[in-house]
Write an enzyme that holds these catalytic residues in place. Structure first.
Site, PDB file in Angstrom:
ATOM      1  N   ASP A  31     -15.795 -59.158   6.716  1.00  0.00           N
ATOM      2  CA  ASP A  31     -16.924 -58.248   6.546  1.00  0.00           C
ATOM      3  C   ASP A  31     -16.584 -56.851   7.074  1.00  0.00           C
ATOM      4  OD1 ASP A  31     -19.468 -57.819   5.606  1.00  0.00           O
ATOM      5  OD2 ASP A  31     -20.433 -58.270   7.506  1.00  0.00           O
ATOM      6  N   ASP A  34      -9.554 -59.452   8.645  1.00  0.00           N
ATOM      7  CA  ASP A  34     -10.998 -59.579   8.834  1.00  0.00           C
ATOM      8  C   ASP A  34     -11.686 -59.551   7.458  1.00  0.00           C
ATOM      9  OD1 ASP A  34     -13.581 -59.340  10.171  1.00  0.00           O
ATOM     10  OD2 ASP A  34     -13.533 -57.244   9.547  1.00  0.00           O
TER      11      ASP A  34
HETATM   12 MG   LIG Z   1     -15.487 -56.854  10.253  1.00  0.00          MG
END
Ligand SMILES: [Mg+2]
Length: 298
Positions: free
Chosen positions: A42, A40
């Protein structure tokens, strides 16, 4: 202490008393030899545009040890090239091949499931270009549409909602890029694709048929294909239980939850089933994974 491995945990009487659809499903064990990480962005690699402390070094160390890193994002507003540029600028060299977005997976679904179909998009110009490049035929009105694609759309308004509503009422297929109700931005959150889906579902009585982004198996399948790996050879790392960790859980892939984003220690401890690893940050990932790999090396 590097990565706290949380595996095979027995539910407490309290949690067992609450019906849980996931009960009985244990997290996948850590790979014997990790070949790739589905990562992932952010809240995991960066926060407010700055790298999480130790993230640049951790990713470099994984890559130096032969672990491929595939960055995945549910945000359909940026294309892989734009993410690659951003990561490279932060000191994490990346190409478009290193990035998978919900927009890419949506384009893939359309090409495979409805090749040549006319698509009405509730989405922005960047996604329009991306879907067109993937071979989708985009139309401007709902009465022409055979498929409605809902997305993160900062131009969403009554007129476009009505076009999509009419298309769905007339029987068009209904899909969406990502399930997220909101998107984190500097200083807070903004409404995301989940709200657009809800607007259409509530008003038409239809249910979305496929959602491309995490935790959809469509995203995991696309990621594993890109990596050329089996589920047992990879780890999903992220900060959101409902998307990142659920992506791994549904696919029998090991998971690492990091506490640099949306999830704190207490929320992590309450998760059932527990992720394979709970880490203070991605900086701890190499020690958690490469320890396993080192044991295999003669
Ligand atoms: Mg995230």
């Amino acid at each position: 202490m590097p990565g706290l491995a949380v595996m095979n945990e027995t539910p407490t009487p309290d949690s067992a008393a609450v019906p849980d659809p996931a009960a009985g499903l244990e997290a996948a064990a850590a790979p014997e030899r990790c070949r790739a990480v589905i990562c992932d962005l952010d809240g995991t690699v960066y926060l407010s545009g700055r790298p999480v402390p130790g993230a640049v070094e951790a990713l470099a160390r994984l890559r130096a040890d032969g672990v491929r890193v595939l960055f995945v994002s549910n945000n359909p507003l940026r294309d892989p090239g734009s993410y690659a540029e951003r990561l490279t600028g932060l000191g994490i060299p990346a190409t478009t091949d290193d990035v998978l977005t919900s927009g890419v997976v949506m384009g893939r679904w359309l090409a495979e499931e409805t090749p040549g179909a006319k698509v009405y998009l509730l989405g922005e110009e960047s996604l329009r270009r991306e879907l067109t490049a993937a071979g989708a035929v985009l139309v401007d009105t709902g009465d022409q549409a055979e498929v409605v694609v809902a997305s993160f759309d900062r131009t969403f308004r009554y007129e476009t909602w009505l076009e999509a509503f009419n298309a769905l009422r007339a029987g068009a297929r209904f899909v969406a890029t990502n399930p997220d109700p909101t998107c984190p931005v500097e200083g807070g959150e903004v409404p995301d694709c989940g709200g657009v889906i809800a607007a259409l579902e509530t008003t038409t009585g239809r249910r979305v048929e496929a959602v491309a982004g995490k935790p959809s198996p469509l995203m995991l399948t696309a990621a594993l294909e890109r990596l050329g790996c089996s589920p047992a050879e990879v780890v999903v790392v992220g900060d959101r239980p409902g998307t990142d960790i659920e992506l791994g859980r549904r696919g029998g892939v090991a998971t690492a939850l990091v506490l640099t984003g949306i999830t704190d220690q207490a929320a992590a401890a309450a998760l059932r089933p527990a992720p394979t690893f709970v880490l203070d940050s991605i900086a701890e990932l190499p020690d958690a994974l490469l320890g396993q790999n080192a044991q295999d090396t003669p």
